[in-house]
Design a protein around this motif. Structure first.
Motif, PDB file in Angstrom:
ATOM      1  N   LEU A  50      32.241  33.396  32.307  1.00 20.22           N
ATOM      2  CA  LEU A  50      32.499  33.345  33.746  1.00 20.22           C
ATOM      3  C   LEU A  50      32.084  34.667  34.377  1.00 20.22           C
ATOM      4  O   LEU A  50      32.706  35.705  34.142  1.00 20.22           O
ATOM      5  CB  LEU A  50      33.984  33.075  34.007  1.00 20.22           C
ATOM      6  CG  LEU A  50      34.483  31.712  33.514  1.00 20.22           C
ATOM      7  CD1 LEU A  50      36.002  31.639  33.616  1.00 20.22           C
ATOM      8  CD2 LEU A  50      33.840  30.582  34.319  1.00 20.22           C
ATOM      9  N   HIS A  51      31.021  34.609  35.170  1.00 24.48           N
ATOM     10  CA  HIS A  51      30.482  35.814  35.797  1.00 24.48           C
ATOM     11  C   HIS A  51      31.090  36.079  37.174  1.00 24.48           C
ATOM     12  O   HIS A  51      30.877  37.167  37.721  1.00 24.48           O
ATOM     13  CB  HIS A  51      28.964  35.692  35.955  1.00 24.48           C
ATOM     14  CG  HIS A  51      28.198  35.808  34.678  1.00 24.48           C
ATOM     15  ND1 HIS A  51      28.188  34.815  33.728  1.00 24.48           N
ATOM     16  CD2 HIS A  51      27.406  36.818  34.200  1.00 24.48           C
ATOM     17  CE1 HIS A  51      27.415  35.197  32.717  1.00 24.48           C
ATOM     18  NE2 HIS A  51      26.933  36.389  32.971  1.00 24.48           N
TER      19      HIS A  51
ATOM     20  N   ALA B  84      34.903  30.696  38.301  1.00 26.29           N
ATOM     21  CA  ALA B  84      36.206  30.494  37.664  1.00 26.29           C
ATOM     22  C   ALA B  84      37.023  29.436  38.402  1.00 26.29           C
ATOM     23  O   ALA B  84      37.679  28.586  37.778  1.00 26.29           O
ATOM     24  CB  ALA B  84      36.964  31.814  37.611  1.00 26.29           C
TER      25      ALA B  84
ATOM     26  N   VAL C 221      38.109  37.916  38.144  1.00 25.02           N
ATOM     27  CA  VAL C 221      37.561  36.633  37.709  1.00 25.02           C
ATOM     28  C   VAL C 221      38.599  35.880  36.875  1.00 25.02           C
ATOM     29  O   VAL C 221      38.807  34.677  37.042  1.00 25.02           O
ATOM     30  CB  VAL C 221      36.263  36.841  36.910  1.00 25.02           C
ATOM     31  CG1 VAL C 221      35.771  35.523  36.314  1.00 25.02           C
ATOM     32  CG2 VAL C 221      35.185  37.445  37.798  1.00 25.02           C
ATOM     33  N   ALA C 222      39.273  36.592  35.972  1.00 25.58           N
ATOM     34  CA  ALA C 222      40.319  35.964  35.154  1.00 25.58           C
ATOM     35  C   ALA C 222      41.453  35.439  36.026  1.00 25.58           C
ATOM     36  O   ALA C 222      41.983  34.343  35.789  1.00 25.58           O
ATOM     37  CB  ALA C 222      40.854  36.967  34.136  1.00 25.58           C
TER      38      ALA C 222
ATOM     39  N   ALA D  21      35.891  36.331  30.825  1.00 26.91           N
ATOM     40  CA  ALA D  21      35.763  36.666  32.242  1.00 26.91           C
ATOM     41  C   ALA D  21      35.156  38.047  32.424  1.00 26.91           C
ATOM     42  O   ALA D  21      35.441  38.975  31.660  1.00 26.91           O
ATOM     43  CB  ALA D  21      37.126  36.611  32.916  1.00 26.91           C
TER      44      ALA D  21
ATOM     45  N   VAL E 207      38.920  39.269  28.784  1.00 26.92           N
ATOM     46  CA  VAL E 207      38.278  39.973  29.904  1.00 26.92           C
ATOM     47  C   VAL E 207      37.369  41.060  29.360  1.00 26.92           C
ATOM     48  O   VAL E 207      37.747  41.814  28.457  1.00 26.92           O
ATOM     49  CB  VAL E 207      39.330  40.592  30.846  1.00 26.92           C
ATOM     50  CG1 VAL E 207      38.652  41.319  32.002  1.00 26.92           C
ATOM     51  CG2 VAL E 207      40.268  39.510  31.383  1.00 26.92           C
TER      52      VAL E 207
ATOM     53  N   LEU F 213      40.765  32.109  37.536  1.00 28.39           N
ATOM     54  CA  LEU F 213      40.887  30.988  36.601  1.00 28.39           C
ATOM     55  C   LEU F 213      42.319  30.515  36.497  1.00 28.39           C
ATOM     56  O   LEU F 213      42.591  29.334  36.251  1.00 28.39           O
ATOM     57  CB  LEU F 213      40.354  31.409  35.224  1.00 28.39           C
ATOM     58  CG  LEU F 213      40.317  30.346  34.135  1.00 28.39           C
ATOM     59  CD1 LEU F 213      39.498  29.128  34.578  1.00 28.39           C
ATOM     60  CD2 LEU F 213      39.743  30.926  32.849  1.00 28.39           C
TER      61      LEU F 213
ATOM     62  N   ALA G 159      34.351  34.977  40.331  1.00 31.50           N
ATOM     63  CA  ALA G 159      35.590  34.282  40.682  1.00 31.50           C
ATOM     64  C   ALA G 159      35.288  32.882  41.199  1.00 31.50           C
ATOM     65  O   ALA G 159      36.069  31.943  40.960  1.00 31.50           O
ATOM     66  CB  ALA G 159      36.352  35.095  41.726  1.00 31.50           C
TER      67      ALA G 159
ATOM     68  N   ILE H 264      42.019  33.316  27.418  1.00 30.86           N
ATOM     69  CA  ILE H 264      41.232  34.116  28.357  1.00 30.86           C
ATOM     70  C   ILE H 264      41.060  35.526  27.821  1.00 30.86           C
ATOM     71  O   ILE H 264      42.023  36.188  27.452  1.00 30.86           O
ATOM     72  CB  ILE H 264      41.907  34.159  29.740  1.00 30.86           C
ATOM     73  CG1 ILE H 264      42.077  32.737  30.290  1.00 30.86           C
ATOM     74  CG2 ILE H 264      41.086  35.011  30.707  1.00 30.86           C
ATOM     75  CD1 ILE H 264      42.849  32.670  31.587  1.00 30.86           C
TER      76      ILE H 264
ATOM     77  N   ALA I 237      37.756  31.360  27.327  1.00 28.82           N
ATOM     78  CA  ALA I 237      37.000  31.744  28.514  1.00 28.82           C
ATOM     79  C   ALA I 237      36.844  33.253  28.506  1.00 28.82           C
ATOM     80  O   ALA I 237      37.820  33.987  28.304  1.00 28.82           O
ATOM     81  CB  ALA I 237      37.711  31.294  29.778  1.00 28.82           C
TER      82      ALA I 237
END
Length: 221
Positions: A160-161, A166, A187-188, A182, A201, A191, A163, A199, A180
Motif C-alpha cells: 500500500l503506497h 488503503a 497509510v496504515a 504500508a 509499516v 487501512l 492512504a 499490518i 499488508a
C-alpha cells in the motif's frame, strides 16, 4: 513463492512489479487506483519555485508546461529522479515525508513569490497548512486518483503506497491469512483495524523501505 499484490496505479505498478520479481517474489498487478489528468493552468504568475509530492504530479505537470528552470523541491528521491528525467535543472529532495518537504521549503525556498505544488485533486496532506506564515504555497490539482473497482486477487501480501489505496482495500475486506505492508503510519491508519490483515509499516516513506518490510520471499520446498 509469495504472491504480492501491487495496488498502486500505473506506470508505478509495473516498476514495483519488476523490483519484486528481481527479489524473488511473484507480483500480482491489480491496481486499485487509476491516474487521470486534470485540465489546469500550469503557469500562473508570480511562481518562484515548484514543490512535488509524487512522481504522478511531476509527470502531469511536465506534460502541460515547458517550465524547467524554476527550482524544484520534492518529498523524496524517486520524485526528484522523475523531475530530473523531465529536464528540470535544479532539484532538491527532502528524502522523507511531507513534513520534511515543508521544513526544506521553509529553509531553502525563495522568500518572495509563490511556491506552486502540482499534485492530486485530493492530496494526502496539507502542505500550505504546514507552511502557514512562512512560505506562500498554492496547490494545483493536475491529476486525480480514481478507484478501478478491481476484484481482489489471490495474495499473500499486499503493498500500500497511499492512504487512498488503503481505504479502497479496506472497502473490499476483511481478508484472512495475509499481510499488508504500508508506506507510512498514515497509510496504515487509513487501512484501519478491521481489515483482518497483519499490518507492517515501512521504516521510511520510500519503496525500498516498503520492500524491506515485506521481508524475504518464501522459497518452494
Amino acid at each position: 513463492m509469495r504472491r504480492v499484490w501491487v495496488t498502486r496505479a500505473e506506470p508505478g505498478a509495473t516498476r514495483t512489479a519488476d523490483r519484486l520479481t528481481a527479489l524473488g517474489f511473484a507480483p500480482v498487478v491489480a491496481p486499485l487506483l487509476e491516474i487521470r489528468p486534470i485540465r489546469a493552468d500550469p503557469e500562473p504568475g508570480g511562481v518562484t519555485a515548484l514543490a512535488f509530492t509524487s512522481r504522478n504530479g511531476v509527470d502531469a505537470f511536465a506534460s502541460r508546461s515547458r517550465e524547467r528552470a524554476l527550482p524544484v523541491f520534492t518529498v523524496g528521491d524517486a520524485t526528484a529522479d522523475a523531475a530530473r528525467a523531465h529536464g528540470f535543472t535544479t532539484v532538491r529532495s527532502a528524502a522523507g515525508a511531507l513534513v520534511d518537504l515543508a521544513e526544506m521549503l521553509a529553509a531553502e525556498a525563495p522568500k518572495e513569490g509563490l511556491v506552486l505544488a502540482p499534485g492530486a485533486l485530493e492530496p494526502a496532506g496539507d502542505l500550505p497548512a504546514l507552511l502557514a506564515g512562512r512560505v506562500r504555497v498554492r496547490m494545483l490539482p493536475v491529476y486525480e486518483a480514481v478507484e478501478t473497482g478491481v476484484a481482489p486477487p489471490s495474495f499473500d501480501a499486499v503493498l500500500l503506497h497511499s492512504a487512498r489505496a488503503a481505504r479502497a482495500l479496506r472497502a473490499r475486506g476483511p481478508f484472512r491469512d495475509a499481510s499488508a505492508i504500508a508506506l507510512s503510519d498514515s497509510v496504515a491508519s487509513a487501512l484501519g483495524d478491521d481489515s483482518g490483515l497483519e499490518i507492517r509499516v515501512a521504516a521510511a516513506p520510500g519503496e525500498s523501505a516498503l520492500l524491506e518490510a515485506l521481508g524475504k520471499p518464501a522459497r518452494p520446498v
